[in-house]
Design a protein around this motif. Structure first.
Motif, PDB file in Angstrom:
ATOM      1  N   ARG A 160     -24.986 -13.553  62.891  1.00 52.46           N
ATOM      2  CA  ARG A 160     -24.363 -14.130  64.070  1.00 52.46           C
ATOM      3  C   ARG A 160     -23.040 -14.789  63.679  1.00 52.46           C
ATOM      4  O   ARG A 160     -22.989 -15.593  62.743  1.00 52.46           O
ATOM      5  N   LEU A 161     -21.971 -14.470  64.404  1.00 54.43           N
ATOM      6  CA  LEU A 161     -20.649 -15.013  64.100  1.00 54.43           C
ATOM      7  C   LEU A 161     -20.221 -16.099  65.080  1.00 54.43           C
ATOM      8  O   LEU A 161     -19.427 -16.964  64.732  1.00 54.43           O
ATOM      9  N   ILE A 162     -20.733 -16.032  66.302  1.00 53.91           N
ATOM     10  CA  ILE A 162     -20.524 -17.086  67.291  1.00 53.91           C
ATOM     11  C   ILE A 162     -21.871 -17.760  67.493  1.00 53.91           C
ATOM     12  O   ILE A 162     -22.788 -17.158  68.045  1.00 53.91           O
ATOM     13  N   PRO A 163     -22.046 -18.976  67.015  1.00 54.66           N
ATOM     14  CA  PRO A 163     -23.379 -19.601  67.020  1.00 54.66           C
ATOM     15  C   PRO A 163     -23.994 -19.680  68.422  1.00 54.66           C
ATOM     16  O   PRO A 163     -23.277 -19.714  69.431  1.00 54.66           O
ATOM     17  N   LEU A 218     -22.583 -26.460  68.314  1.00 53.97           N
ATOM     18  CA  LEU A 218     -21.900 -25.724  67.247  1.00 53.97           C
ATOM     19  C   LEU A 218     -21.096 -24.567  67.828  1.00 53.97           C
ATOM     20  O   LEU A 218     -19.957 -24.299  67.387  1.00 53.97           O
ATOM     21  N   ARG A 219     -21.657 -23.880  68.815  1.00 55.76           N
ATOM     22  CA  ARG A 219     -20.924 -22.804  69.480  1.00 55.76           C
ATOM     23  C   ARG A 219     -19.606 -23.323  70.057  1.00 55.76           C
ATOM     24  O   ARG A 219     -18.538 -22.716  69.884  1.00 55.76           O
ATOM     25  N   GLY A 268     -19.387 -27.858  55.319  1.00 58.38           N
ATOM     26  CA  GLY A 268     -19.886 -26.967  54.279  1.00 58.38           C
ATOM     27  C   GLY A 268     -18.730 -26.237  53.637  1.00 58.38           C
ATOM     28  O   GLY A 268     -17.562 -26.552  53.894  1.00 58.38           O
ATOM     29  N   PRO A 269     -19.013 -25.217  52.840  1.00 61.00           N
ATOM     30  CA  PRO A 269     -17.917 -24.469  52.220  1.00 61.00           C
ATOM     31  C   PRO A 269     -17.125 -23.641  53.227  1.00 61.00           C
ATOM     32  O   PRO A 269     -15.967 -23.311  52.980  1.00 61.00           O
ATOM     33  N   TRP A 270     -17.769 -23.316  54.355  1.00 64.59           N
ATOM     34  CA  TRP A 270     -17.094 -22.623  55.431  1.00 64.59           C
ATOM     35  C   TRP A 270     -16.608 -23.643  56.453  1.00 64.59           C
ATOM     36  O   TRP A 270     -16.902 -24.832  56.338  1.00 64.59           O
ATOM     37  N   ALA A 271     -15.890 -23.194  57.446  1.00 66.22           N
ATOM     38  CA  ALA A 271     -15.302 -24.123  58.416  1.00 66.22           C
ATOM     39  C   ALA A 271     -16.369 -24.969  59.100  1.00 66.22           C
ATOM     40  O   ALA A 271     -16.170 -26.163  59.334  1.00 66.22           O
ATOM     41  N   PRO A 288     -20.338 -18.069  57.239  1.00 64.27           N
ATOM     42  CA  PRO A 288     -19.088 -17.778  57.952  1.00 64.27           C
ATOM     43  C   PRO A 288     -19.321 -17.571  59.447  1.00 64.27           C
ATOM     44  O   PRO A 288     -20.362 -17.050  59.854  1.00 64.27           O
ATOM     45  N   THR A 289     -18.355 -17.996  60.232  1.00 62.18           N
ATOM     46  CA  THR A 289     -18.400 -17.832  61.682  1.00 62.18           C
ATOM     47  C   THR A 289     -17.051 -17.323  62.169  1.00 62.18           C
ATOM     48  O   THR A 289     -16.130 -17.087  61.369  1.00 62.18           O
ATOM     49  N   LEU A 290     -16.937 -17.217  63.478  1.00 65.93           N
ATOM     50  CA  LEU A 290     -15.667 -16.839  64.090  1.00 65.93           C
ATOM     51  C   LEU A 290     -14.539 -17.771  63.664  1.00 65.93           C
ATOM     52  O   LEU A 290     -13.378 -17.345  63.563  1.00 65.93           O
ATOM     53  N   ALA A 291     -14.855 -19.026  63.404  1.00 59.33           N
ATOM     54  CA  ALA A 291     -13.829 -19.979  62.969  1.00 59.33           C
ATOM     55  C   ALA A 291     -13.150 -19.506  61.686  1.00 59.33           C
ATOM     56  O   ALA A 291     -11.920 -19.518  61.577  1.00 59.33           O
ATOM     57  N   ASP A 292     -13.938 -19.086  60.719  1.00 57.42           N
ATOM     58  CA  ASP A 292     -13.392 -18.604  59.448  1.00 57.42           C
ATOM     59  C   ASP A 292     -12.662 -17.277  59.631  1.00 57.42           C
ATOM     60  O   ASP A 292     -11.634 -17.022  59.006  1.00 57.42           O
ATOM     61  N   ILE A 293     -13.203 -16.430  60.518  1.00 55.54           N
ATOM     62  CA  ILE A 293     -12.606 -15.132  60.780  1.00 55.54           C
ATOM     63  C   ILE A 293     -11.209 -15.290  61.362  1.00 55.54           C
ATOM     64  O   ILE A 293     -10.317 -14.468  61.100  1.00 55.54           O
ATOM     65  N   CYS A 294     -10.985 -16.338  62.134  1.00 58.92           N
ATOM     66  CA  CYS A 294      -9.646 -16.605  62.669  1.00 58.92           C
ATOM     67  C   CYS A 294      -8.768 -17.334  61.659  1.00 58.92           C
ATOM     68  O   CYS A 294      -7.556 -17.079  61.570  1.00 58.92           O
ATOM     69  N   LEU A 295      -9.351 -18.239  60.896  1.00 57.00           N
ATOM     70  CA  LEU A 295      -8.571 -19.069  59.978  1.00 57.00           C
ATOM     71  C   LEU A 295      -7.960 -18.267  58.834  1.00 57.00           C
ATOM     72  O   LEU A 295      -6.777 -18.431  58.504  1.00 57.00           O
TER      73      LEU A 295
END
Length: 216
Positions: free
Chosen positions: A81-84, A89-90, A155-158, A163-170
Motif C-alpha cells: 500500500r502506497l497511500i495509507p 496517516l493517509r 522513521g527512515p521514510w517520510a 515507503p509511501t506516496l510521500a517518498d515517491i513524490c519527494l
C-alpha cells in the motif's frame, strides 16, 4: 500494461517507483518531451489527452496524471500500500505529496521553464533564480511537515518504516533540484529521507539514468 514516460520527468519518475514497488511488469515507451513528442496528435487522441507524461494504458483503460495513476495502482494492486488506509496517516501523506505535486512541481516543470525563456524572454540567470526560488519555498514547507510528524510517524521514510506516496513524490523532486544545482542544505530531514530511499532497489531502478530512453 504500457507506461508512457520521459526519463527525466519527475512525474514519470513517481509512477516508475510505484510500479517497481508493486512488482508490476510494464512495456516502456519513451516520449521525448524536450522535442514535443507529447504534442503529437495521435498521442493526444489515443494515449494522453493532456499532452503530457506519464500515462498508463492497460487494455482499453488509459490514465494520465501521476497521482491518479498511483491511486489507481493502489486500488488495483493493493500490495504494498502506497497511500495509507488509516485516516490520519493517509491525510498526512496526501498533504505532503500535494505540497510537492501541487506547489513545487507545476511552477518548475519543463513547459513553464520553456515559456519563461521562449515567450517571456527571461535570461538564463532569471530562469535559474525562478527555479531556485520556488524550490526553496516549497522545500521549506516539506521540511516543516517532516518536523511536525508525530513520534509514531517518524522513521527512515517520510512517514514511518515503509515507503509511501510521500517518498515517491519527494525523491524525484530532490533529484531534479540537485540536478539544477539547488542548495538543499537547509532541509536535512528531507535529504535524510532521500539518501535512505536511494538505497532501496525500487527507487534505484526507477532513476532517470536506468531508463531505456535516457540520454545525457
Amino acid at each position: 500494461m504500457d507506461l508512457y514516460s520521459f526519463f527525466n520527468s519527475s512525474t514519470s519518475y513517481r509512477v516508475r517507483i510505484a510500479l517497481v514497488l508493486k512488482g508490476l511488469n510494464i512495456a516502456y515507451h519513451g516520449v521525448n518531451i524536450r522535442v514535443g513528442e507529447q504534442r503529437d496528435a495521435g498521442y493526444i487522441a489515443n494515449i494522453n489527452a493532456s499532452a503530457s507524461v506519464p500515462a498508463i494504458v492497460d487494455g482499453d483503460f488509459r490514465l494520465a496524471q501521476s497521482l491518479a495513476i498511483i491511486d489507481w495502482l493502489d486500488v488495483t494492486h493493493p500490495e504494498p500500500r502506497l497511500i495509507p488506509v488509516e485516516p490520519v496517516l493517509r491525510a498526512r501523506v496526501l498533504e505532503f505529496a500535494n505540497a510537492i505535486a501541487c506547489d513545487i512541481h507545476p511552477v518548475n516543470n519543463l513547459r513553464i521553464l520553456k515559456y519563461l525563456t521562449d515567450v517571456l524572454k527571461v535570461t538564463p540567470e532569471q530562469k535559474d533564480a525562478w527555479y531556485k526560488h520556488w524550490i526553496a519555498e516549497g522545500m521549506g514547507t516539506v521540511e516543516r511537515l517532516l518536523a511536525q510528524r508525530s513520534v509514531a510517524q517518524v522513521g527512515p521514510w517520510a512517514f514511518g518504516a515503509e515507503p509511501t506516496l510521500a517518498d515517491i513524490c519527494l525523491v524525484p523532486q530532490i533529484a531534479n533540484a540537485l540536478r539544477m544545482d539547488c542548495d538543499l542544505s537547509a532541509f536535512p530531514r528531507a535529504l535524510a529521507v532521500f539518501q535512505h530511499a536511494k538505497q532501496h532497489p525500487a527507487f534505484d531502478a526507477a532513476q532517470p539514468d536506468r531508463q531505456p530512453d535516457y540520454v545525457q
